[in-house]
Design a protein around this motif. Structure first.
Motif, PDB file in Angstrom:
ATOM      1  N   VAL A  45      11.918  48.181  47.510  1.00 51.70           N
ATOM      2  CA  VAL A  45      10.724  48.995  47.266  1.00 51.70           C
ATOM      3  C   VAL A  45      10.100  48.619  45.920  1.00 51.70           C
ATOM      4  O   VAL A  45       8.880  48.464  45.800  1.00 51.70           O
ATOM      5  N   PHE A  46      10.952  48.452  44.898  1.00 53.37           N
ATOM      6  CA  PHE A  46      10.430  48.048  43.588  1.00 53.37           C
ATOM      7  C   PHE A  46       9.770  46.672  43.659  1.00 53.37           C
ATOM      8  O   PHE A  46       8.721  46.448  43.054  1.00 53.37           O
ATOM      9  N   VAL A  47      10.389  45.741  44.380  1.00 49.92           N
ATOM     10  CA  VAL A  47       9.794  44.410  44.542  1.00 49.92           C
ATOM     11  C   VAL A  47       8.433  44.541  45.214  1.00 49.92           C
ATOM     12  O   VAL A  47       7.459  43.887  44.827  1.00 49.92           O
ATOM     13  N   GLY A  48       8.355  45.422  46.201  1.00 52.73           N
ATOM     14  CA  GLY A  48       7.081  45.654  46.880  1.00 52.73           C
ATOM     15  C   GLY A  48       6.018  46.230  45.974  1.00 52.73           C
ATOM     16  O   GLY A  48       4.816  46.102  46.239  1.00 52.73           O
ATOM     17  N   HIS A  49       6.461  46.874  44.880  1.00 55.47           N
ATOM     18  CA  HIS A  49       5.514  47.463  43.916  1.00 55.47           C
ATOM     19  C   HIS A  49       5.298  46.565  42.695  1.00 55.47           C
ATOM     20  O   HIS A  49       4.781  47.023  41.689  1.00 55.47           O
ATOM     21  N   GLY A  50       5.732  45.318  42.777  1.00 54.38           N
ATOM     22  CA  GLY A  50       5.381  44.376  41.727  1.00 54.38           C
ATOM     23  C   GLY A  50       6.492  43.939  40.803  1.00 54.38           C
ATOM     24  O   GLY A  50       6.243  43.157  39.875  1.00 54.38           O
ATOM     25  N   VAL A  51       7.725  44.427  41.000  1.00 52.39           N
ATOM     26  CA  VAL A  51       8.836  43.943  40.177  1.00 52.39           C
ATOM     27  C   VAL A  51       9.116  42.478  40.531  1.00 52.39           C
ATOM     28  O   VAL A  51       9.252  42.135  41.702  1.00 52.39           O
ATOM     29  N   ARG A  52       9.179  41.626  39.504  1.00 47.03           N
ATOM     30  CA  ARG A  52       9.381  40.194  39.709  1.00 47.03           C
ATOM     31  C   ARG A  52      10.761  39.710  39.287  1.00 47.03           C
ATOM     32  O   ARG A  52      11.138  38.577  39.588  1.00 47.03           O
ATOM     33  N   LYS A  53      11.487  40.565  38.569  1.00 45.50           N
ATOM     34  CA  LYS A  53      12.815  40.165  38.096  1.00 45.50           C
ATOM     35  C   LYS A  53      13.781  41.322  38.288  1.00 45.50           C
ATOM     36  O   LYS A  53      13.511  42.441  37.863  1.00 45.50           O
ATOM     37  N   LEU A  54      14.902  41.047  38.931  1.00 47.82           N
ATOM     38  CA  LEU A  54      15.968  42.030  39.134  1.00 47.82           C
ATOM     39  C   LEU A  54      17.217  41.579  38.385  1.00 47.82           C
ATOM     40  O   LEU A  54      17.653  40.436  38.529  1.00 47.82           O
ATOM     41  N   ARG A  55      17.773  42.477  37.589  1.00 44.23           N
ATOM     42  CA  ARG A  55      19.051  42.201  36.929  1.00 44.23           C
ATOM     43  C   ARG A  55      20.095  43.175  37.444  1.00 44.23           C
ATOM     44  O   ARG A  55      19.916  44.394  37.349  1.00 44.23           O
ATOM     45  N   ILE A  56      21.183  42.657  37.983  1.00 41.42           N
ATOM     46  CA  ILE A  56      22.271  43.486  38.485  1.00 41.42           C
ATOM     47  C   ILE A  56      23.289  43.668  37.360  1.00 41.42           C
ATOM     48  O   ILE A  56      23.762  42.697  36.766  1.00 41.42           O
ATOM     49  N   THR A  57      23.602  44.936  37.058  1.00 38.96           N
ATOM     50  CA  THR A  57      24.521  45.256  35.963  1.00 38.96           C
ATOM     51  C   THR A  57      25.535  46.291  36.433  1.00 38.96           C
ATOM     52  O   THR A  57      25.557  46.691  37.582  1.00 38.96           O
ATOM     53  N   GLY A  58      26.381  46.752  35.506  1.00 34.78           N
ATOM     54  CA  GLY A  58      27.348  47.800  35.776  1.00 34.78           C
ATOM     55  C   GLY A  58      27.377  48.780  34.627  1.00 34.78           C
ATOM     56  O   GLY A  58      26.326  49.047  34.054  1.00 34.78           O
ATOM     57  N   GLY A  59      28.575  49.157  34.215  1.00 37.28           N
ATOM     58  CA  GLY A  59      29.905  48.641  34.445  1.00 37.28           C
ATOM     59  C   GLY A  59      29.967  47.129  34.573  1.00 37.28           C
ATOM     60  O   GLY A  59      29.167  46.410  34.032  1.00 37.28           O
ATOM     61  N   GLU A  60      30.955  46.691  35.317  1.00 34.68           N
ATOM     62  CA  GLU A  60      31.080  45.268  35.642  1.00 34.68           C
ATOM     63  C   GLU A  60      30.671  45.095  37.101  1.00 34.68           C
ATOM     64  O   GLU A  60      31.408  45.482  38.014  1.00 34.68           O
ATOM     65  N   PRO A  61      29.481  44.549  37.338  1.00 34.13           N
ATOM     66  CA  PRO A  61      28.955  44.516  38.708  1.00 34.13           C
ATOM     67  C   PRO A  61      29.805  43.729  39.691  1.00 34.13           C
ATOM     68  O   PRO A  61      29.853  44.063  40.878  1.00 34.13           O
ATOM     69  N   LEU A  62      30.498  42.698  39.221  1.00 30.24           N
ATOM     70  CA  LEU A  62      31.245  41.851  40.146  1.00 30.24           C
ATOM     71  C   LEU A  62      32.565  42.453  40.603  1.00 30.24           C
ATOM     72  O   LEU A  62      33.263  41.854  41.428  1.00 30.24           O
ATOM     73  N   VAL A  63      32.918  43.649  40.099  1.00 22.91           N
ATOM     74  CA  VAL A  63      34.096  44.327  40.643  1.00 22.91           C
ATOM     75  C   VAL A  63      33.718  45.267  41.786  1.00 22.91           C
ATOM     76  O   VAL A  63      34.594  45.811  42.452  1.00 22.91           O
ATOM     77  N   ARG A  64      32.427  45.458  42.015  1.00 24.92           N
ATOM     78  CA  ARG A  64      31.989  46.296  43.138  1.00 24.92           C
ATOM     79  C   ARG A  64      32.340  45.601  44.446  1.00 24.92           C
ATOM     80  O   ARG A  64      32.021  44.433  44.664  1.00 24.92           O
ATOM     81  N   ARG A  65      33.000  46.328  45.327  1.00 23.24           N
ATOM     82  CA  ARG A  65      33.429  45.748  46.600  1.00 23.24           C
ATOM     83  C   ARG A  65      32.231  45.248  47.403  1.00 23.24           C
ATOM     84  O   ARG A  65      31.214  45.937  47.525  1.00 23.24           O
ATOM     85  N   ASN A  66      32.364  44.044  47.923  1.00 20.79           N
ATOM     86  CA  ASN A  66      31.338  43.414  48.765  1.00 20.79           C
ATOM     87  C   ASN A  66      30.012  43.200  48.040  1.00 20.79           C
ATOM     88  O   ASN A  66      28.952  43.135  48.682  1.00 20.79           O
ATOM     89  N   ILE A  67      30.049  43.065  46.706  1.00 23.18           N
ATOM     90  CA  ILE A  67      28.805  42.962  45.946  1.00 23.18           C
ATOM     91  C   ILE A  67      27.992  41.744  46.342  1.00 23.18           C
ATOM     92  O   ILE A  67      26.757  41.752  46.276  1.00 23.18           O
ATOM     93  N   MET A  68      28.661  40.673  46.799  1.00 25.30           N
ATOM     94  CA  MET A  68      27.911  39.479  47.157  1.00 25.30           C
ATOM     95  C   MET A  68      27.017  39.707  48.383  1.00 25.30           C
ATOM     96  O   MET A  68      26.040  38.990  48.582  1.00 25.30           O
ATOM     97  N   LYS A  69      27.347  40.721  49.141  1.00 21.74           N
ATOM     98  CA  LYS A  69      26.484  41.101  50.263  1.00 21.74           C
ATOM     99  C   LYS A  69      25.114  41.532  49.743  1.00 21.74           C
ATOM    100  O   LYS A  69      24.078  41.208  50.340  1.00 21.74           O
ATOM    101  N   LEU A  70      25.105  42.249  48.617  1.00 23.45           N
ATOM    102  CA  LEU A  70      23.834  42.686  48.026  1.00 23.45           C
ATOM    103  C   LEU A  70      23.055  41.486  47.486  1.00 23.45           C
ATOM    104  O   LEU A  70      21.847  41.379  47.708  1.00 23.45           O
TER     105      LEU A  70
END
Length: 205
Positions: A47-72
């Motif tokens: 939805v944010f991308v649809g409203h003009g967001v051009r850059k997404l940063r994935i963070t946490g905590g530590e984002p890579l410990v989230r289960r199945n994060i690569m799916k996102l």
């Protein structure tokens, strides 16, 4: 009238480190039922991308410990392919990079931020409480081998790493990585006082 083009998305409050400036050693995390699902995160980001967001940063905590994060990451990469998104990136402590670097690159991630405050293994353990510097450095090797551009984030800590700033800079630049120095910020509950950790960047400079 401001155009919002950059969104940071925290996918978890959990982390496999307990950095002394970030959280207490005995943390109470949110119940998993209170977190957005990966599907909900994808929907909100889209939805944010649809409203003009051009850059997404994935963070946490530590984002890579989230289960199945690569799916996102895999799902969000479709916005890179359509041209709706310019950049998909991640900030990480590096502990899981050896495992995920190649997959991140395959999802269209070009740049990552990695938090490293010292190159002294014992000091690294004291700062992170649970971290293993060798594992993080192995992750950096994997990231660069996968073609990811790396920026190092280092928190300036009084009487802890202020004598290492120059060597950190030389090390990072010697490996073709940028280095950003950060002041201690009042985020999260910690043991002790942040004023005891605070080192102004004006003094560092």
């Amino acid at each position: 009238g401001r155009a919002i083009t950059y969104l940071r998305v925290s996918v978890t409050d959990r982390c496999d480190f307990r950095c002394v400036y970030c959280m207490s050693e005995d943390m109470a995390f949110l119940p998993k039922r209170d977190l957005l699902t990966l599907e909900e995160l994808d929907r909100i980001c889209s939805v944010f991308v649809g409203h003009g967001v051009r850059k997404l940063r994935i963070t946490g905590g530590e984002p890579l410990v989230r289960r199945n994060i690569m799916k996102l990451f895999g799902s969000l990469s479709r916005h890179l392919e359509t041209g709706a998104l310019d950049e998909l990136t991640v900030t990480t402590n590096g502990s899981q990079l050896a495992r995920y670097a190649t997959e991140l690159a395959a999802c269209g991630v070009k740049r990552i931020n990695v938090s490293i405050d010292t190159l002294d293994p014992d000091k690294f353990r004291r700062i992170t409480r649970w971290g293993d510097l060798a594992k993080v450095l192995h992750g950096l090797d994997a990231a660069q081998a996968a073609g990811l551009q790396v920026k190092i984030n280092a928190v300036a800590l009084k009487a802890v790493n202020e004598d290492e700033i120059e060597s950190l800079l030389a090390w990072a630049h010697g490996r073709g990585m940028d280095l950003t120095l950060i002041e201690v910020m009042p985020l999260g509950e910690i043991d002790g006082q942040r004023i005891d950790q605070f080192l102004p960047l004006s003094l560092v400079r």
